[in-house]
Motif scaffolding. Structure first.
Motif, mmCIF file in Angstrom:
data_model
loop_
_atom_site.group_PDB
_atom_site.id
_atom_site.type_symbol
_atom_site.label_atom_id
_atom_site.label_comp_id
_atom_site.label_asym_id
_atom_site.label_seq_id
_atom_site.Cartn_x
_atom_site.Cartn_y
_atom_site.Cartn_z
ATOM 1 N N UNK A 356 35.381 42.641 40.124
ATOM 2 C CA UNK A 356 34.245 41.825 39.683
ATOM 3 C C UNK A 356 32.918 42.331 40.243
ATOM 4 N N UNK A 357 32.970 43.309 41.171
ATOM 5 C CA UNK A 357 31.740 43.800 41.778
ATOM 6 C C UNK A 357 31.084 42.779 42.673
ATOM 7 N N UNK A 358 31.916 41.963 43.355
ATOM 8 C CA UNK A 358 31.407 40.899 44.220
ATOM 9 C C UNK A 358 31.862 41.125 45.653
ATOM 10 N N UNK A 359 31.112 40.627 46.633
ATOM 11 C CA UNK A 359 31.541 40.760 48.030
ATOM 12 C C UNK A 359 32.593 39.714 48.383
ATOM 13 N N UNK A 360 33.452 40.082 49.312
ATOM 14 C CA UNK A 360 34.390 39.120 49.881
ATOM 15 C C UNK A 360 33.668 38.292 50.928
ATOM 16 N N UNK A 377 58.572 45.347 54.235
ATOM 17 C CA UNK A 377 58.739 46.776 53.973
ATOM 18 C C UNK A 377 60.032 46.980 53.203
ATOM 19 N N UNK A 378 59.979 47.617 52.024
ATOM 20 C CA UNK A 378 58.771 48.076 51.330
ATOM 21 C C UNK A 378 57.977 46.917 50.736
ATOM 22 N N UNK A 379 56.726 47.209 50.379
ATOM 23 C CA UNK A 379 55.877 46.182 49.788
ATOM 24 C C UNK A 379 56.457 45.699 48.465
ATOM 25 N N UNK A 380 56.198 44.441 48.118
ATOM 26 C CA UNK A 380 56.534 43.987 46.770
ATOM 27 C C UNK A 380 55.676 44.692 45.720
ATOM 28 N N UNK A 381 56.168 44.697 44.498
ATOM 29 C CA UNK A 381 55.463 45.426 43.435
ATOM 30 C C UNK A 381 54.030 44.945 43.264
ATOM 31 N N UNK A 382 53.794 43.632 43.387
ATOM 32 C CA UNK A 382 52.434 43.125 43.188
ATOM 33 C C UNK A 382 51.474 43.700 44.220
ATOM 34 N N UNK A 383 51.934 43.817 45.476
ATOM 35 C CA UNK A 383 51.063 44.358 46.519
ATOM 36 C C UNK A 383 50.674 45.793 46.196
ATOM 37 N N UNK A 384 51.653 46.574 45.756
ATOM 38 C CA UNK A 384 51.374 47.970 45.384
ATOM 39 C C UNK A 384 50.367 48.033 44.233
ATOM 40 N N UNK A 385 50.549 47.182 43.246
ATOM 41 C CA UNK A 385 49.639 47.176 42.091
ATOM 42 C C UNK A 385 48.232 46.744 42.493
ATOM 43 N N UNK A 386 48.143 45.759 43.389
ATOM 44 C CA UNK A 386 46.819 45.293 43.822
ATOM 45 C C UNK A 386 46.095 46.364 44.643
ATOM 46 N N UNK A 387 46.827 47.113 45.457
ATOM 47 C CA UNK A 387 46.208 48.216 46.192
ATOM 48 C C UNK A 387 45.655 49.250 45.229
ATOM 49 N N UNK A 388 46.432 49.593 44.219
ATOM 50 C CA UNK A 388 45.976 50.572 43.228
ATOM 51 C C UNK A 388 44.745 50.045 42.487
ATOM 52 N N UNK A 389 44.760 48.763 42.148
ATOM 53 C CA UNK A 389 43.599 48.163 41.476
ATOM 54 C C UNK A 389 42.365 48.235 42.359
ATOM 55 N N UNK A 390 42.524 47.923 43.641
ATOM 56 C CA UNK A 390 41.404 48.008 44.585
ATOM 57 C C UNK A 390 40.873 49.431 44.654
ATOM 58 N N UNK A 391 41.753 50.412 44.789
ATOM 59 C CA UNK A 391 41.328 51.801 44.912
ATOM 60 C C UNK A 391 40.673 52.309 43.635
ATOM 61 N N UNK A 392 41.057 51.746 42.511
ATOM 62 C CA UNK A 392 40.532 52.224 41.235
ATOM 63 C C UNK A 392 39.311 51.483 40.741
ATOM 64 N N UNK A 393 38.670 50.690 41.610
ATOM 65 C CA UNK A 393 37.552 49.851 41.175
ATOM 66 C C UNK A 393 36.188 50.503 41.338
ATOM 67 N N UNK A 394 36.149 51.787 41.669
ATOM 68 C CA UNK A 394 34.875 52.482 41.742
ATOM 69 C C UNK A 394 34.069 52.119 42.971
ATOM 70 N N UNK A 395 32.748 52.169 42.832
ATOM 71 C CA UNK A 395 31.846 51.989 43.973
ATOM 72 C C UNK A 395 32.046 50.661 44.717
ATOM 73 N N UNK A 396 32.329 49.528 44.038
ATOM 74 C CA UNK A 396 32.529 48.282 44.796
ATOM 75 C C UNK A 396 33.681 48.331 45.796
ATOM 76 N N UNK A 397 34.591 49.285 45.622
ATOM 77 C CA UNK A 397 35.714 49.405 46.561
ATOM 78 C C UNK A 397 35.215 49.595 47.989
ATOM 79 N N UNK A 398 34.119 50.324 48.155
ATOM 80 C CA UNK A 398 33.637 50.668 49.497
ATOM 81 C C UNK A 398 33.322 49.411 50.301
ATOM 82 N N UNK A 399 32.511 48.525 49.744
ATOM 83 C CA UNK A 399 32.108 47.325 50.478
ATOM 84 C C UNK A 399 33.289 46.399 50.737
ATOM 85 N N UNK A 400 34.172 46.276 49.766
ATOM 86 C CA UNK A 400 35.330 45.401 49.951
ATOM 87 C C UNK A 400 36.255 45.969 51.025
#
Length: 819
Positions: A356-360, A377-400
């Motif tokens: 969303x391009x918003x700060x936490x 361990x290992x992470x559930x599938x949702x956790x893995x998907x959410x990490x990938x989503x976070x990493x793939x969010x472009x510039x807003x990823x840095x601040x979050x």
């Protein structure tokens, strides 16, 4: 020598005594840090008090000597300026001028830097009102000598003025901080930082004190005082080792400064400086956000009160994900969220914020840091998907990411991160610390997710490619071992773990080979092909190489380097192509349940569906302790073959806020003993966007209406979109639709790579229906926030589309998704 002895020495021997006592204090090994700064301020106070008493002898009227700025805070570094104000009540101006001369000249005679002024309280207030820097200095005003009432009256007036003028002055202060950051850069990444002026430095720490004094907002206090103290200690050591009043920590002086502070080496020193700067920078971000929120609230409140008849306005909360909402421009936890029961919540909240391009919000991060359970361990599938989503969010990823790191959540999720956190890189090419470079690489890689079949592997490889730099030896070799462990812990299967470890081990292979080896030599190309192994890994390594170089700095990538790497990739791809098979695998035989649903759908003439919990093996699938991992819900749907099935099913799911994680569609021929007919079988993995899943009967009823045309799916989705205006957020790479030549002998294959969004699959299905092609098979996967889909289609003659028609359909589909 005790503090009392030092002061007595200064009093008894005048300026020369002060100079000698000052020298002894600064060279005294037993005292450093805050005690030495305080003692130096007290020593200077005593000396100036003596000078003031002699200078004002016989003077009538109110006069006082006031310390301001850093001296006002009793924080004197060895080469600090003396910031002094001679305050008077407006009496005999000639006498006041004479007092000033008797004070200033002894200071100059000792070679001390002096920032001085002579003013009445009214003049001081007027100047402060015109000059923000003067006002900031006066906020730390401290009485040294003379008329205490005069000083106290000025302090009270200045603080009152500052609080009354805060709505106007604080935005000015924020702009001043931003301009300084633009000029000086970020302290936490600079190899030769300015400890005072760079972003996250001492000036910003002082600005935070000023904001707190306004009573409008306050900074997060945890760790802030320690961070400020460490920077002051480094500045003290810098002054002592150089003998100059400098705030720039030059490379050639870092070893000496580290030794002065009893630190191991210059890298340890820089890491300590970076950690301190990071605390101050994060506190600044949070504080200025709160200032903006309060000021906006004050501006809107009168209008809202009028509209609501004087009632208290209720903050608007807009849902973003399960347990996560937006409020006042920040991402906060929903009232029903229970971090102690939901270990995926930190990653889900972070991914939602970045998308969303918003700060936490600070409160949300701290609550999750203190109450959230660790991930299994290992992470559930949702956790893995959410990490990938976070990493793939472009510039807003840095601040979050920085918000999570500020509260220790990153090292809790990825313990290996601690070794690269705030680690300097003494290389002129690199412009970031190791940890920030890894995040920057993920940001760059997010721009290339349309180029690869596995964007999730690309993004995770970007995060891990330099993880070995926290260990001795070749960081690529060490990183390969760490990447295997991390990838398995995150929950990737063995094949994906192998790919990720290969990418980390060889992340420099393409650029080093392309720029240092003869590409005409077949042996060179063959060695690269053997190291990479497959076309898919080569595709990922090409994108990772470019992302890594772009994230390193402007000197690391150029069109020339890019052309060399592309040439090498082309040659290696040709070698690997001989080992690849291009035709798509034939689908396996239907299960008994699938066949039962298909027969029932054919006999009833309508859709039949079944919902059941779905699991997958853990990464340690061959170990006895590997329990199945819940993935969500499997939705099986059988529908008699007819036009419009794909948009109807996907549209109904979108209406019910069901997220499609994976999907398979295929045409199933019925057994000969049943009838001569075809049923479309859809096997979907879905998850509720918020709350619980709808009942199967409700889904089937809506699907029946969608198929007979009585349910306006497009209209319903448009109404919902209008009710929730799209946030600006991060601008994802544009969708890409390609025709996979030679992928199948029986159908035309369209590959669609796009940003996942509610209704995406509905729009694709409707566009293919409008093109009058039949979808015979579909393979849909959502990797983080990226949809990677393949659609096998035929024309009305049940044959693959002609090349020109296929290109036209692909072009129109891409235009539809861009619109």
């Amino acid at each position: 020598m005790t503090g009392t002895e030092v002061r007595n020495d200064a009093e008894n021997t005048g300026p020369s005594g002060y100079a000698a006592a000052r020298l002894r204090l600064l060279t005294e090994g037993a005292r450093s840090g805050p005690p030495r700064r305080t003692a130096l301020a007290e020593l200077t106070d005593e000396w100036l008090t003596g000078l003031f008493a002699a200078a004002t002898e016989g003077i009538r009227g109110g006069v006082s000597l006031v310390a301001v700025g850093g001296y006002g805070r009793s924080e004197l570094s060895p080469r600090s300026d003396l910031d002094l104000l001679l305050l008077h009540d407006g009496g005999d101006s000639g006498a006041v001028a004479a007092v000033a001369d008797r004070l200033w000249y002894p200071v100059w005679d000792l070679g001390l830097a002096l920032d001085h002024s002579v003013r009445t309280p009214a003049e001081a207030r007027k100047t402060a009102g015109e000059d923000l820097k003067v006002q900031l200095g006066l906020l730390d005003a401290r009485h040294i000598a003379g008329d205490l009432g005069l000083t106290s009256g000025l302090r009270t007036a200045i603080l009152a003025d500052w609080r009354n003028q805060a709505p106007k002055r604080l935005p000015e202060l924020q702009e001043l901080c931003a301009e300084r950051a633009e000029r000086q850069g970020e302290l936490q990444y600079l190899l030769e930082p300015d400890l005072k002026e760079a972003r996250g430095g001492l000036r910003d720490a002082t600005a935070l004190r000023a904001v707190a004094a306004s009573w409008l907002a306050d900074a997060p206090r945890e760790g802030l005082a320690d961070a400020r103290r460490r920077l002051l200690d480094v500045r003290d050591a810098l002054h002592l080792t150089t003998g100059r009043a400098t705030d720039r920590l030059a490379l050639q002086e870092q070893d000496q400064v580290a030794a002065e502070l009893d630190l191991l080496d210059a890298d340890t020193l820089l890491r300590q400086v970076y950690e301190s700067a990071r605390v101050i920078s994060y506190a600044s971000d949070v504080t200025w956000r709160e200032v903006g929120r309060v000021l906006r609230s004050r501006a809107v409140r009168p209008r809202l009160r009028a509209m609501l008849g004087g009632g208290k306005p209720v903050p608007e909360r807009s849902p973003l994900a399960e347990g996560v909402v937006e409020q006042d421009g920040e991402v906060v936890l929903a009232r029903a969220a229970r971090p102690e029961r939901d270990p995926v919540l930190p990653l889900r909240a972070a991914a939602a914020a970045a998308q969303a391009g918003l700060p936490l919000s600070l409160h949300a991060v701290r609550r999750m840091a203190t109450t959230a359970r660790p991930l299994p361990t290992p992470w559930p599938a949702e956790a893995r998907e959410q990490l990938v989503t976070l990493l793939g969010s472009g510039r807003p990823t840095v601040d979050v990411w920085e918000a999570l790191e500020a509260e220790g959540l990153i090292t809790r999720l990825l313990p290996d991160w601690e070794r690269v956190r705030c680690r300097p890189q003494r290389n002129a090419v690199h412009i970031w610390t190791v940890d920030r470079h890894l995040i920057e690489t993920a940001v760059r890689a997010s721009e290339f997710t349309r180029r690869v079949h596995r964007p999730d592997l690309l993004l995770v490889a970007a995060l891990l490619h330099d993880i070995g730099k926290g260990w001795p030896g070749d960081h690529s070799v060490a990183g390969e071992i760490i990447a295997k462990d991390v990838a398995a812990r995150i929950g990737f299967d063995r094949a994906d773990v192998a790919v990720l470890s290969t990418l980390v081990r060889h992340h420099l292979l393409l650029i080093e080979t392309a720029t240092r080896r003869d590409l005409e030599d077949p042996a060179t190309v063959r060695l690269v092909a053997e190291a990479v192994g497959t076309q898919g890994t080569l595709e990922l390594l090409h994108a990772l190489t470019e992302a890594d170089a772009l994230a390193t700095g402007p000197a690391a990538w150029s069109s020339w380097r890019g052309s060399l790497v592309a040439d090498l990739v082309k040659r290696v791809s040709a070698v690997l192509a001989g080992d690849d098979t291009t035709d798509a695998p034939e689908p396996g035989a239907p299960t008994a349940e699938q066949e039962r649903l298909a027969i029932e759908a054919f006999r009833t003439g309508g859709p039949v569906l079944a919902l059941r919990a779905q699991t997958e093996p853990t990464a340690a699938e061959d170990e006895p302790s590997g329990d199945p991992e819940p993935l969500g819900v499997e939705l099986l749907i059988a529908v008699p073959d007819q036009p419009g099935v794909l948009p109807a099913v996907s549209g109904v799911l979108a209406m019910h806020r069901l997220t499609v994680r994976t999907a398979e569609l295929r045409a199933l021929e019925l057994p000969n003993d049943v009838d001569d007919g075809t049923v479309l079988l859809l096997d979907w993995r879905v998850a509720a966007e918020y709350g619980s899943l709808p009942q199967a009967a409700r889904l089937r009823a809506d699907l029946v209406r969608a198929l007979d045309g009585s349910l306006d799916i497009a209209g319903r989705l448009a109404e919902r979109d209008a009710a929730y205006p799209r946030r600006r957020g991060w601008v994802a790479p544009p969708p890409r639709v390609t025709v996979a030549s030679a992928a199948s002998r029986h159908a035309t294959v369209f590959e669609v790579r796009a940003q996942d969004a509610p209704g995406l699959l509905f729009r694709i299905g409707r566009a293919l229906e409008d093109a009058q092609v039949r979808v015979r098979s579909a393979h849909v996967s959502t990797l983080g926030a990226n949809a990677v889909d393949a659609f096998y289609v035929t024309g009305t003659d049940h044959a693959p589309l002609p090349a020109e028609e296929a290109a036209s359909v692909a072009r129109k589909l891409e235009e539809t998704l861009r619109g």
